[in-house]
Design a protein around this motif. Structure first.
Motif, PDB file in Angstrom:
ATOM      1  N   MET A   1      34.846  33.117  36.894  1.00  0.00           N
ATOM      2  CA  MET A   1      35.272  34.218  37.748  1.00  0.00           C
ATOM      3  C   MET A   1      34.332  35.406  37.548  1.00  0.00           C
ATOM      4  N   ARG A   2      33.918  36.026  38.668  1.00  0.00           N
ATOM      5  CA  ARG A   2      32.989  37.158  38.586  1.00  0.00           C
ATOM      6  C   ARG A   2      33.669  38.390  39.187  1.00  0.00           C
ATOM      7  N   ILE A   3      33.805  39.408  38.323  1.00  0.00           N
ATOM      8  CA  ILE A   3      34.654  40.560  38.669  1.00  0.00           C
ATOM      9  C   ILE A   3      33.888  41.862  38.476  1.00  0.00           C
ATOM     10  N   VAL A   4      34.103  42.804  39.390  1.00  0.00           N
ATOM     11  CA  VAL A   4      33.673  44.197  39.162  1.00  0.00           C
ATOM     12  C   VAL A   4      34.930  45.006  38.868  1.00  0.00           C
ATOM     13  N   LEU A   5      34.873  45.802  37.787  1.00  0.00           N
ATOM     14  CA  LEU A   5      35.982  46.690  37.454  1.00  0.00           C
ATOM     15  C   LEU A   5      35.541  48.119  37.762  1.00  0.00           C
ATOM     16  N   LEU A   6      36.204  48.714  38.766  1.00  0.00           N
ATOM     17  CA  LEU A   6      35.866  50.091  39.155  1.00  0.00           C
ATOM     18  C   LEU A   6      36.902  51.058  38.594  1.00  0.00           C
ATOM     19  N   GLY A   7      36.516  52.323  38.519  1.00  0.00           N
ATOM     20  CA  GLY A   7      37.468  53.345  38.072  1.00  0.00           C
ATOM     21  C   GLY A   7      36.709  54.531  37.529  1.00  0.00           C
ATOM     22  N   ALA A   8      37.366  55.673  37.544  1.00  0.00           N
ATOM     23  CA  ALA A   8      36.734  56.909  37.074  1.00  0.00           C
ATOM     24  C   ALA A   8      36.424  56.813  35.584  1.00  0.00           C
ATOM     25  N   PRO A   9      35.614  57.734  35.081  1.00  0.00           N
ATOM     26  CA  PRO A   9      35.378  57.798  33.642  1.00  0.00           C
ATOM     27  C   PRO A   9      36.714  57.924  32.915  1.00  0.00           C
ATOM     28  N   ALA A  17      38.576  45.639  30.289  1.00  0.00           N
ATOM     29  CA  ALA A  17      37.565  44.574  30.392  1.00  0.00           C
ATOM     30  C   ALA A  17      37.570  43.720  29.120  1.00  0.00           C
ATOM     31  N   ALA A  18      37.760  44.361  27.962  1.00  0.00           N
ATOM     32  CA  ALA A  18      37.797  43.605  26.706  1.00  0.00           C
ATOM     33  C   ALA A  18      38.982  42.634  26.717  1.00  0.00           C
ATOM     34  N   GLY A  25      38.024  34.300  29.210  1.00  0.00           N
ATOM     35  CA  GLY A  25      36.876  33.629  28.589  1.00  0.00           C
ATOM     36  C   GLY A  25      35.574  33.872  29.343  1.00  0.00           C
ATOM     37  N   ILE A  26      35.387  35.102  29.811  1.00  0.00           N
ATOM     38  CA  ILE A  26      34.152  35.428  30.542  1.00  0.00           C
ATOM     39  C   ILE A  26      33.471  36.613  29.847  1.00  0.00           C
ATOM     40  N   ALA A  27      32.201  36.836  30.191  1.00  0.00           N
ATOM     41  CA  ALA A  27      31.436  37.893  29.516  1.00  0.00           C
ATOM     42  C   ALA A  27      31.854  39.278  30.006  1.00  0.00           C
ATOM     43  N   HIS A  28      31.795  40.253  29.100  1.00  0.00           N
ATOM     44  CA  HIS A  28      32.061  41.654  29.468  1.00  0.00           C
ATOM     45  C   HIS A  28      30.732  42.393  29.432  1.00  0.00           C
ATOM     46  N   PHE A  81      31.771  36.740  34.592  1.00  0.00           N
ATOM     47  CA  PHE A  81      31.562  38.036  33.928  1.00  0.00           C
ATOM     48  C   PHE A  81      32.432  39.110  34.567  1.00  0.00           C
ATOM     49  N   ILE A  82      32.618  40.173  33.776  1.00  0.00           N
ATOM     50  CA  ILE A  82      33.273  41.382  34.280  1.00  0.00           C
ATOM     51  C   ILE A  82      32.244  42.494  34.173  1.00  0.00           C
TER      52      ILE A  82
END
Ligand code: AP5
Length: 193
Positions: A1-9, A17-18, A25-28, A81-82
């Protein structure tokens, strides 16, 4: 699974993500962590990035894309990956699109954590006192939030238009937020592009 995690600082991207990494079981891949490692190592790139990061601004698209490309070439990304902290503007979103097409690894989902600015300021203040991260001082946090609103917020629409975006309430207990993210992945809309 390939994910983008968006969000403010300070919206909890790194924390979540961790947890997703452990669960799926994917890379961060955090571009902020990659940059901080370069700063710590005192590489020429790190020395350049340090000044920009401490001002709360974005490091140049070219530098970050180069780092990301190198990181995506590592074998642990084959299972997925995330991406945490990338893309941060529309040019980076386009560059990512092209890069992932080239390596045949299109995105499956984009998850956006929504957290009010007041919570973000409070979280960063706590971390500043506990860990002393240079860009967590209140003035730089305000700058980072401005840069986010101007440059990064439009990236959500970019993915909404591609049918990839899910928005998640990022306030509350960390475990409850992880459960919301996982539920969104289960019921994600099908990609249209
Ligand atoms: P980066 O490291 O990506 O920082 P950021 O996006 O500003 O995000 P943070 O790491 O502050 O927060 P987060 O959303 O990961 O939340 P976290 O889990 O840590 O980038 C730093 C800099 O690098 C940028 O300003 C830029 O200069 C440069 N950079 C990076 N990527 C770039 C790119 N693509 N292009 C150009 N430049 C780039 O949580 C925050 C705090 O809140 C923690 O203390 C955590 O314990 C706490 N917390 C988490 N969840 C909760 C919760 N539910 N309740 C209460 N507290 C919580």
């Amino acid at each position: 699974m390939r994910i983008v995690l968006l969000g403010a600082p300070g919206s909890g991207k790194g924390t979540q993500a961790a947890r997703l990494k452990a669960e799926l079981g994917i890379a961060h891949i955090s571009t902020g962590d990659l940059l901080r490692a370069a700063v710590k190592a005192g590489t020429p790139l790190g020395l350049k990035a340090k000044v920009v990061m401490e001002a709360g601004q974005l490091v140049s698209d070219e530098i970050v894309l180069g780092m990301l490309e190198e990181r995506l070439a590592r074998p642990d990304t084959r299972a997925g990956f995330i991406l945490d902290g990338y893309p941060r503007n529309l040019a980076q979103a386009d560059a990512l699109d092209q890069l992932l097409k080239r390596i045949g690894q299109p995105l499956d989902a984009v998850l956006k954590l929504n957290v009010p600015d007041a919570d973000i300021v409070a979280r960063c203040e706590i971390r500043f006192k506990a860990e002393g991260r240079a860009d967590d001082n209140p003035e730089t946090v305000r700058k980072r939030l401005q840069v986010y609103a101007q440059q990064t917020a439009p990236v959500a629409d970019y993915y909404l238009n591609r049918g990839l975006l899910s928005e998640i309430d990022g306030v509350g207990a960390i475990g409850a937020i992880s459960a919301r993210l996982l539920a969104a992945l289960q019921s994600r809309p099908a990609a249209t592009a």
